[in-house]
Design a protein around this motif. Structure first.
Motif, PDB file in Angstrom:
ATOM      1  N   PRO A   1      -9.222   1.337  -6.841  1.00 46.01           N
ATOM      2  CA  PRO A   1      -8.344   1.596  -5.709  1.00 46.01           C
ATOM      3  C   PRO A   1      -9.122   1.644  -4.400  1.00 46.01           C
ATOM      4  O   PRO A   1     -10.296   1.990  -4.385  1.00 46.01           O
ATOM      5  CB  PRO A   1      -7.728   2.958  -6.035  1.00 46.01           C
ATOM      6  N   PRO A   2      -8.466   1.283  -3.307  1.00 44.98           N
ATOM      7  CA  PRO A   2      -9.130   1.308  -2.013  1.00 44.98           C
ATOM      8  C   PRO A   2      -9.193   2.740  -1.487  1.00 44.98           C
ATOM      9  O   PRO A   2      -8.545   3.626  -2.041  1.00 44.98           O
ATOM     10  CB  PRO A   2      -8.210   0.465  -1.140  1.00 44.98           C
ATOM     11  N   PRO A   3      -9.923   2.961  -0.427  1.00 46.30           N
ATOM     12  CA  PRO A   3      -9.911   4.290   0.173  1.00 46.30           C
ATOM     13  C   PRO A   3      -8.489   4.637   0.613  1.00 46.30           C
ATOM     14  O   PRO A   3      -7.740   3.768   1.033  1.00 46.30           O
ATOM     15  CB  PRO A   3     -10.833   4.143   1.398  1.00 46.30           C
ATOM     16  N   SER A   4      -8.115   5.903   0.534  1.00 44.83           N
ATOM     17  CA  SER A   4      -6.753   6.307   0.851  1.00 44.83           C
ATOM     18  C   SER A   4      -6.404   6.033   2.305  1.00 44.83           C
ATOM     19  O   SER A   4      -5.241   5.962   2.662  1.00 44.83           O
ATOM     20  CB  SER A   4      -6.547   7.783   0.525  1.00 44.83           C
ATOM     21  N   SER A   5      -7.394   5.841   3.158  1.00 42.06           N
ATOM     22  CA  SER A   5      -7.130   5.576   4.565  1.00 42.06           C
ATOM     23  C   SER A   5      -6.494   4.204   4.787  1.00 42.06           C
ATOM     24  O   SER A   5      -6.043   3.906   5.883  1.00 42.06           O
ATOM     25  CB  SER A   5      -8.420   5.683   5.373  1.00 42.06           C
ATOM     26  N   SER A   6      -6.460   3.358   3.762  1.00 40.97           N
ATOM     27  CA  SER A   6      -5.901   2.019   3.933  1.00 40.97           C
ATOM     28  C   SER A   6      -4.393   2.050   4.088  1.00 40.97           C
ATOM     29  O   SER A   6      -3.799   1.086   4.542  1.00 40.97           O
ATOM     30  CB  SER A   6      -6.275   1.134   2.742  1.00 40.97           C
ATOM     31  N   GLY A   7      -3.742   3.141   3.698  1.00 42.59           N
ATOM     32  CA  GLY A   7      -2.297   3.230   3.789  1.00 42.59           C
ATOM     33  C   GLY A   7      -1.581   2.417   2.735  1.00 42.59           C
ATOM     34  O   GLY A   7      -0.363   2.329   2.733  1.00 42.59           O
ATOM     35  N   CYS A   8      -2.297   1.806   1.851  1.00 40.47           N
ATOM     36  CA  CYS A   8      -1.714   0.979   0.800  1.00 40.47           C
ATOM     37  C   CYS A   8      -1.879   1.708  -0.526  1.00 40.47           C
ATOM     38  O   CYS A   8      -2.984   1.861  -1.012  1.00 40.47           O
ATOM     39  CB  CYS A   8      -2.410  -0.370   0.766  1.00 40.47           C
ATOM     40  N   GLN A   9      -0.781   2.155  -1.061  1.00 41.45           N
ATOM     41  CA  GLN A   9      -0.815   2.928  -2.292  1.00 41.45           C
ATOM     42  C   GLN A   9      -0.214   2.135  -3.452  1.00 41.45           C
ATOM     43  O   GLN A   9       0.668   1.302  -3.240  1.00 41.45           O
ATOM     44  CB  GLN A   9      -0.042   4.238  -2.113  1.00 41.45           C
ATOM     45  N   PRO A  10      -0.644   2.400  -4.690  1.00 37.89           N
ATOM     46  CA  PRO A  10      -0.052   1.703  -5.834  1.00 37.89           C
ATOM     47  C   PRO A  10       1.421   2.097  -5.986  1.00 37.89           C
ATOM     48  O   PRO A  10       1.814   3.198  -5.625  1.00 37.89           O
ATOM     49  CB  PRO A  10      -0.880   2.181  -7.021  1.00 37.89           C
ATOM     50  N   PHE A  11       2.222   1.160  -6.506  1.00 37.48           N
ATOM     51  CA  PHE A  11       3.640   1.445  -6.727  1.00 37.48           C
ATOM     52  C   PHE A  11       3.937   1.687  -8.202  1.00 37.48           C
ATOM     53  O   PHE A  11       5.023   2.112  -8.560  1.00 37.48           O
ATOM     54  CB  PHE A  11       4.527   0.315  -6.194  1.00 37.48           C
ATOM     55  N   GLY A  12       2.969   1.416  -9.050  1.00 38.71           N
ATOM     56  CA  GLY A  12       3.150   1.613 -10.482  1.00 38.71           C
ATOM     57  C   GLY A  12       1.851   1.359 -11.208  1.00 38.71           C
ATOM     58  O   GLY A  12       0.800   1.166 -10.586  1.00 38.71           O
ATOM     59  N   ASN A  13       1.942   1.366 -12.543  1.00 39.46           N
ATOM     60  CA  ASN A  13       0.775   1.101 -13.378  1.00 39.46           C
ATOM     61  C   ASN A  13       1.160   0.135 -14.476  1.00 39.46           C
ATOM     62  O   ASN A  13       2.284   0.166 -14.970  1.00 39.46           O
ATOM     63  CB  ASN A  13       0.253   2.403 -14.009  1.00 39.46           C
ATOM     64  N   LEU A  14       0.232  -0.711 -14.849  1.00 31.89           N
ATOM     65  CA  LEU A  14       0.414  -1.646 -15.950  1.00 31.89           C
ATOM     66  C   LEU A  14      -0.562  -1.248 -17.045  1.00 31.89           C
ATOM     67  O   LEU A  14      -1.757  -1.086 -16.786  1.00 31.89           O
ATOM     68  CB  LEU A  14       0.137  -3.075 -15.478  1.00 31.89           C
TER      69      LEU A  14
END
Length: 171
Positions: free
Chosen positions: A23-36
């Motif tokens: 995962p990217p740093p949380s500052s990217s504002g892009c969060q996962p929407f689910g898990n596979l």
């Protein structure tokens, strides 16, 4: 991938990272929407990538774009397989942006000071994976530039390392 190291995948005969850079740093504002779930392991799914800047931080991974390679199906942009000596790259789903970067050039810069201009030919799918179309690999991280051997060689990087921090920008 374990502790920043990539392992060769004997099933496909290539260098494959199981987490796609994480995962990217949380500052990217892009969060996962689910898990596979793939081979009993959970992998985050992303529809987005960190914002593109004049020096976008990413992880360079290695992809075999030839038929039978670890890229799975032919490249999304042109429906073709490619020679691994070409200066080509697949970008994470958010950066690929529905194919809007197909055929576009990106400048990739390594920490060693070397840079290369590569052409976007494919998506490094951050949503789907674990199936034949994706060579049974989990989804990519959302911060991946998946480069050919040609890109790695032009940057003077060791493919066996498996992943390298880089920056990229539209060229």
């Amino acid at each position: 991938m374990a502790n920043g190291k990539c392992n060769a995948d004997p099933d496909v005969g290539s260098h494959v990272c199981s987490t796609g850079g994480g995962p990217p740093p949380s500052s990217s504002g892009c969060q996962p929407f689910g898990n596979l779930i793939c081979k009993g392991k959970s992998h985050p799914q992303y529809k987005c990538s960190p914002r593109v800047t004049s020096s976008t931080k990413a992880i360079l991974t290695n992809n075999n774009f030839s038929e039978g390679g670890d890229g799975g199906d032919p490249s999304e942009c042109d429906g073709k397989f490619h020679d691994n000596s070409e200066l080509i790259v697949a970008l994470s789903t958010g950066w690929y942006n529905g194919g809007s970067r197909c055929g576009k050039k990106v400048k990739i810069s390594a920490r060693n000071g070397r840079s290369v201009v590569a052409v976007v030919v494919d998506e490094c799918d951050s949503i789907n994976g674990c199936d034949k179309a994706h060579a049974h690999l989990p989804p990519c991280g959302n911060n991946i530039a998946d480069g050919s051997d040609g890109v790695w060689n032009a940057l003077g990087l060791d493919i066996d390392v498996g992943e390298e921090p880089i920056t990229w920008s539209d060229a």
